[in-house]
Design a protein around this motif. Sequence first.
Motif, PDB file in Angstrom:
ATOM      1  N   VAL A 232       0.801  -1.239   0.000  1.00 39.88           N
ATOM      2  CA  VAL A 232       0.000   0.000   0.000  1.00 39.88           C
ATOM      3  C   VAL A 232       0.830   1.284   0.000  1.00 39.88           C
ATOM      4  N   GLY A 233       2.105   1.192   0.420  1.00 43.84           N
ATOM      5  CA  GLY A 233       2.925   2.405   0.482  1.00 43.84           C
ATOM      6  C   GLY A 233       2.267   3.450   1.360  1.00 43.84           C
ATOM      7  N   THR A 234       2.121   4.659   0.833  1.00 44.78           N
ATOM      8  CA  THR A 234       1.508   5.741   1.633  1.00 44.78           C
ATOM      9  C   THR A 234       0.000   5.824   1.433  1.00 44.78           C
ATOM     10  N   GLY A 235      -0.539   5.046   0.498  1.00 38.70           N
ATOM     11  CA  GLY A 235      -1.981   5.074   0.260  1.00 38.70           C
ATOM     12  C   GLY A 235      -2.454   6.262  -0.558  1.00 38.70           C
ATOM     13  N   TRP A 236      -1.520   6.911  -1.268  1.00 37.81           N
ATOM     14  CA  TRP A 236      -1.869   8.135  -2.001  1.00 37.81           C
ATOM     15  C   TRP A 236      -2.982   7.886  -3.038  1.00 37.81           C
ATOM     16  N   PHE A 237      -2.845   6.802  -3.790  1.00 35.92           N
ATOM     17  CA  PHE A 237      -3.845   6.557  -4.847  1.00 35.92           C
ATOM     18  C   PHE A 237      -5.210   6.223  -4.244  1.00 35.92           C
ATOM     19  N   LEU A 238      -5.194   5.508  -3.133  1.00 40.44           N
ATOM     20  CA  LEU A 238      -6.464   5.161  -2.473  1.00 40.44           C
ATOM     21  C   LEU A 238      -7.152   6.422  -1.960  1.00 40.44           C
ATOM     22  N   ASP A 239      -6.350   7.372  -1.574  1.00 36.35           N
ATOM     23  CA  ASP A 239      -6.881   8.642  -1.054  1.00 36.35           C
ATOM     24  C   ASP A 239      -7.441   9.516  -2.177  1.00 36.35           C
ATOM     25  N   HIS A 240      -6.796   9.459  -3.347  1.00 39.48           N
ATOM     26  CA  HIS A 240      -7.138  10.401  -4.417  1.00 39.48           C
ATOM     27  C   HIS A 240      -8.035   9.838  -5.520  1.00 39.48           C
ATOM     28  N   CYS A 241      -8.216   8.519  -5.552  1.00 36.52           N
ATOM     29  CA  CYS A 241      -9.000   7.987  -6.674  1.00 36.52           C
ATOM     30  C   CYS A 241     -10.499   8.169  -6.443  1.00 36.52           C
TER      31      CYS A 241
END
Length: 178
Positions: free
Chosen positions: A18-27
């Motif tokens: 998941v890393g920092t979850g940036w894509f999950l936050d922005h999608c």
Amino acid sequence: MLERYNAYVGERHLDVGVGTGWFLDHCNWPVETPQITLLDLNENSLSVASKRIRRYAPATIQANVLDPVDLGDVRFDSIGANYLFHCLPGELESKAATVASILRPYLASDGVLFGSTILGRGVRHNLLGRRLMRLYNRKGIFSNLEDDQRGLEQGLASKLTGVEVDVVGAVALFAGRQ
Ligand SMILES: C[S@@+](CC[C@H](N)C(=O)[O-])C[C@H]1O[C@@H](n2cnc3c(N)ncnc32)[C@H](O)[C@@H]1O
């Protein structure tokens, strides 16, 4: 990458690495309250990503994606594995096949496994990219000097159907279904 998240994420989503979850936050999620599960080896990544998207109350699982995992009866409409394979040890064909075989049982019948990985062969890295590839592979952060498109396609296609791989720059973008 964000476009692909927007295109693929479903109501029940598993994100692996998941890393920092940036894509999950922005999608853009297709529903207001998606059911999101985060799986990662590293508890810091799980903590950062789950806090970032706490509005969705994600479930977290600390596990190695190369080891069989028991997720019970749950099935996911989408599984994301982005920038993960280049971190995993071994040949790309074998690591892609291993991850796909472990995750495939958890895909809904019309679900999609999608992701991306940095290749080491058959692509051009710029000067900075070449230096980072050497350094990261020396330190064991990456293991992708021999990774190529063919290995990825063959590994995924051995476990999934409708496999598509597009290479953009040095990154392979892939998707496949049950
Ligand atoms: C480069 S980050 C990817 C971040 C995110 N998916 C993105 O695209 O921004 C790689 C992630 O994979 C996780 N990871 C590395 N090896 C793993 C393994 N064997 N099993 C599960 N997670 C792993 C790392 O902890 C890290 O969170």
